[in-house]
Design a protein around this motif. Sequence first.
Motif, PDB file in Angstrom:
ATOM      1  N   PRO A   1       0.739  -1.061   0.037  1.00 10.69           N
ATOM      2  CA  PRO A   1       0.061  -0.027   0.165  1.00 10.69           C
ATOM      3  C   PRO A   1       0.791   1.089  -0.066  1.00 10.69           C
ATOM      4  N   THR A   2       0.704   2.186  -0.941  1.00  7.44           N
ATOM      5  CA  THR A   2       1.609   3.474  -0.915  1.00  7.44           C
ATOM      6  C   THR A   2       0.835   4.419  -1.499  1.00  7.44           C
ATOM      7  N   ARG A   3       1.384   5.515  -1.611  1.00 12.39           N
ATOM      8  CA  ARG A   3       0.763   6.820  -1.827  1.00 12.39           C
ATOM      9  C   ARG A   3       0.779   7.280  -3.285  1.00 12.39           C
ATOM     10  N   THR A   4       0.072   8.038  -3.556  1.00 12.16           N
ATOM     11  CA  THR A   4      -0.008   8.446  -5.026  1.00 12.16           C
ATOM     12  C   THR A   4       1.177   9.105  -5.638  1.00 12.16           C
ATOM     13  N   ASP A   5       1.946   9.651  -4.852  1.00 12.68           N
ATOM     14  CA  ASP A   5       3.396  10.362  -5.239  1.00 12.68           C
ATOM     15  C   ASP A   5       4.626   9.486  -5.299  1.00 12.68           C
ATOM     16  N   ASP A   6       4.267   8.127  -5.103  1.00 10.96           N
ATOM     17  CA  ASP A   6       5.258   7.398  -4.871  1.00 10.96           C
ATOM     18  C   ASP A   6       5.880   6.775  -6.410  1.00 10.96           C
ATOM     19  N   THR A   7       6.983   7.152  -6.618  1.00 16.94           N
ATOM     20  CA  THR A   7       7.474   6.778  -8.040  1.00 16.94           C
ATOM     21  C   THR A   7       8.718   5.595  -8.136  1.00 16.94           C
ATOM     22  N   ASP A   8       8.765   4.922  -6.828  1.00 21.71           N
ATOM     23  CA  ASP A   8       9.601   3.936  -6.841  1.00 21.71           C
ATOM     24  C   ASP A   8       9.262   2.698  -7.679  1.00 21.71           C
ATOM     25  N   PRO A   9      10.316   2.049  -8.481  1.00 18.59           N
ATOM     26  CA  PRO A   9       9.771   0.942  -9.381  1.00 18.59           C
ATOM     27  C   PRO A   9       9.622  -0.067  -8.397  1.00 18.59           C
ATOM     28  N   GLY A  10       9.004  -1.148  -9.291  1.00 21.97           N
ATOM     29  CA  GLY A  10       8.691  -2.446  -8.431  1.00 21.97           C
ATOM     30  C   GLY A  10      10.027  -3.365  -8.402  1.00 21.97           C
ATOM     31  N   GLY A  11       9.908  -4.265  -7.277  1.00 23.02           N
ATOM     32  CA  GLY A  11      11.178  -5.117  -7.149  1.00 23.02           C
ATOM     33  C   GLY A  11      11.312  -6.156  -7.945  1.00 23.02           C
ATOM     34  N   TYR A  12      10.333  -6.657  -8.620  1.00 23.56           N
ATOM     35  CA  TYR A  12      10.231  -7.735  -9.625  1.00 23.56           C
ATOM     36  C   TYR A  12       9.297  -7.783 -10.437  1.00 23.56           C
ATOM     37  N   PRO A  13       9.106  -8.329 -11.865  1.00 24.63           N
ATOM     38  CA  PRO A  13       7.836  -8.468 -12.504  1.00 24.63           C
ATOM     39  C   PRO A  13       7.013  -9.440 -11.620  1.00 24.63           C
ATOM     40  N   GLY A  14       5.470  -9.051 -11.568  1.00 23.86           N
ATOM     41  CA  GLY A  14       4.834  -9.620 -10.683  1.00 23.86           C
ATOM     42  C   GLY A  14       4.493  -8.936  -9.301  1.00 23.86           C
ATOM     43  N   HIS A  15       5.404  -8.094  -8.874  1.00 22.26           N
ATOM     44  CA  HIS A  15       4.999  -7.187  -7.638  1.00 22.26           C
ATOM     45  C   HIS A  15       3.818  -6.404  -7.856  1.00 22.26           C
ATOM     46  N   TYR A  16       3.128  -6.593  -6.747  1.00 27.06           N
ATOM     47  CA  TYR A  16       1.843  -5.754  -6.781  1.00 27.06           C
ATOM     48  C   TYR A  16       1.532  -4.493  -5.680  1.00 27.06           C
TER      49      TYR A  16
ATOM     50  N   GLN B   1      -2.018  -2.179  -9.010  1.00 29.81           N
ATOM     51  CA  GLN B   1      -1.197  -2.184 -10.000  1.00 29.81           C
ATOM     52  C   GLN B   1      -0.139  -3.394  -9.861  1.00 29.81           C
ATOM     53  N   ARG B   2       0.320  -3.767 -11.192  1.00 31.23           N
ATOM     54  CA  ARG B   2       1.436  -4.782 -11.155  1.00 31.23           C
ATOM     55  C   ARG B   2       2.483  -4.164 -12.127  1.00 31.23           C
ATOM     56  N   TRP B   3       3.935  -4.710 -11.312  1.00 38.14           N
ATOM     57  CA  TRP B   3       5.030  -4.073 -11.912  1.00 38.14           C
ATOM     58  C   TRP B   3       5.477  -5.198 -13.183  1.00 38.14           C
ATOM     59  N   SER B   4       5.638  -4.370 -14.331  1.00 37.83           N
ATOM     60  CA  SER B   4       5.785  -5.258 -15.708  1.00 37.83           C
ATOM     61  C   SER B   4       7.103  -5.668 -15.958  1.00 37.83           C
ATOM     62  N   SER B   5       8.029  -5.219 -15.205  1.00 40.71           N
ATOM     63  CA  SER B   5       9.559  -5.016 -15.277  1.00 40.71           C
ATOM     64  C   SER B   5       9.807  -3.643 -15.794  1.00 40.71           C
ATOM     65  N   THR B   6       9.198  -2.902 -16.340  1.00 34.74           N
ATOM     66  CA  THR B   6       9.145  -1.464 -16.912  1.00 34.74           C
ATOM     67  C   THR B   6       8.306  -0.331 -16.444  1.00 34.74           C
ATOM     68  N   ALA B   7       7.102  -0.933 -15.884  1.00 37.02           N
ATOM     69  CA  ALA B   7       6.249   0.195 -15.631  1.00 37.02           C
ATOM     70  C   ALA B   7       5.298  -0.514 -14.834  1.00 37.02           C
ATOM     71  N   TRP B   8       4.489   0.288 -14.004  1.00 37.24           N
ATOM     72  CA  TRP B   8       3.282  -0.231 -12.992  1.00 37.24           C
ATOM     73  C   TRP B   8       1.963  -0.092 -13.923  1.00 37.24           C
ATOM     74  N   VAL B   9       1.569  -1.420 -14.133  1.00 39.90           N
ATOM     75  CA  VAL B   9       0.379  -1.403 -14.950  1.00 39.90           C
ATOM     76  C   VAL B   9      -0.810  -1.855 -13.914  1.00 39.90           C
ATOM     77  N   PRO B  10      -2.012  -1.100 -14.340  1.00 36.93           N
ATOM     78  CA  PRO B  10      -3.235  -1.584 -13.504  1.00 36.93           C
ATOM     79  C   PRO B  10      -3.659  -2.983 -13.787  1.00 36.93           C
ATOM     80  N   TYR B  11      -3.925  -3.522 -12.620  1.00 43.59           N
ATOM     81  CA  TYR B  11      -4.313  -4.902 -12.341  1.00 43.59           C
ATOM     82  C   TYR B  11      -5.097  -5.451 -13.533  1.00 43.59           C
ATOM     83  N   PRO B  12      -6.173  -5.011 -14.015  1.00 46.66           N
ATOM     84  CA  PRO B  12      -7.049  -5.373 -15.086  1.00 46.66           C
ATOM     85  C   PRO B  12      -6.237  -6.279 -16.071  1.00 46.66           C
ATOM     86  N   LYS B  13      -5.245  -5.531 -16.553  1.00 48.89           N
ATOM     87  CA  LYS B  13      -4.213  -6.506 -17.510  1.00 48.89           C
ATOM     88  C   LYS B  13      -4.221  -7.838 -17.172  1.00 48.89           C
TER      89      LYS B  13
END
Length: 397
Positions: free
Chosen positions: A185-200, A208-220
């Motif tokens: 759970p994080t704030r809307t101003d959090d710009t840190d990347p994910g730790g691994y693909p599949g990180h939510y 959102q899910r980390w795709s390895s390059t961007a945070w992608v909304p979970y509906p993907k």
Amino acid sequence: MNARSAWLSRDGQTREDTRVAPLGAFTPTSPTATRSGVLPGSADGVYRVSGLALSGTSGSMTGRVAPGRAVIQSTDARGAYPVALTDPQTLTFADGDAQYGRADLVVLRIHDDVHDGSGRTEAAVEIVRGTPAASPTPPAAPDTSLPLYVVAVGAGVGAGTGGIPWDTARLDLRPTTVAVGGILPTRTDDTDPGGYPGHYRDIGETLQRWSSTAWVPYPKGVGGIVPAGVLTTGGYVGQYRDTTTLGQLQRWNGSAWLPAVPGPVFASSLDAGYTISTTYTATLLDTAVSALTLAFTAPPSGSVVVGLGARISTSGSETVQAHMSPQVTLGSTVVWAADDERAASGSGAVSKSQSTQLRLNSLTAGSVYTVTAMHRSSSASVSSWFDTLWLRVDPLF
């Protein structure tokens, strides 16, 4: 000290120290490093994070940091320090400068004499005082510390002069961290990347899910329809979204959002014009409309219905015919040439409404075609007039 850290003291680490320290909270940022942050949660489940929250007494310079747990990452070699503040910590802020305001930083800090030579081996909640300035900025966080809040201390404020306006003076900086595999759970101003693909992560009421390059909304991940206002750019070709203003379902084609179910497209002109050309031409004389055209996207079926019409007349002749036929092109390639067999035709000095509809097949799905209204007269000496012209294309599914 109220702040306790496991794996810090050379001796005397109690079983209680070990029990209250959050040893399982490691959101990775590298193979050997973790994300520094406060463990989320509240007693009643109402708040995203309540640990290490700062509050203040109205009219005073005194603040209070609530109990909470956190992890503070140092270098990869030093590792991460788990910390627990088990009792509230009182902080007293220095009075404001006589001329300028300042921005103080509240941190949870690790002192480790083995590495920093500070002579201290403990965790502590501290105030890092800012520098008074016309436009004050907070100081940098010390090494091996976790920023919690920025507190604005106005010029001339003190316990006897109104104190700190706590409701407006605090800026919450607390990051969060969770166990590996947990949803962050994080704030809307959090710009840190994910730790691994599949990180939510949960951010702004969106999963959102980390795709390895961007945070992608979970509906993907489930192929669902993205709620209105969540996505500007699609995450993948074939993703669907709702739109707020149009109430329309859209599909991402890789570069743009297009209507998921293309509706009819329509073009018209109320400006009459004529031609005496005996071969088909898009240009009419005595009109401001140089050519009536309409672009459409071929549906998955590759089939559409093309319709066109106008009020048609032939000046002074009951036998000469005026023809209006569609011409369909893909770029510069003519797919359907204008032809009398596909024309709306009429004759006579009194204008009459004429129209026709035709099915066009074998189009390339997703390609953008152009249909143009073409006109001709059967006699070069008779003006063929066209008024209230229209084109319409309906996709077939």
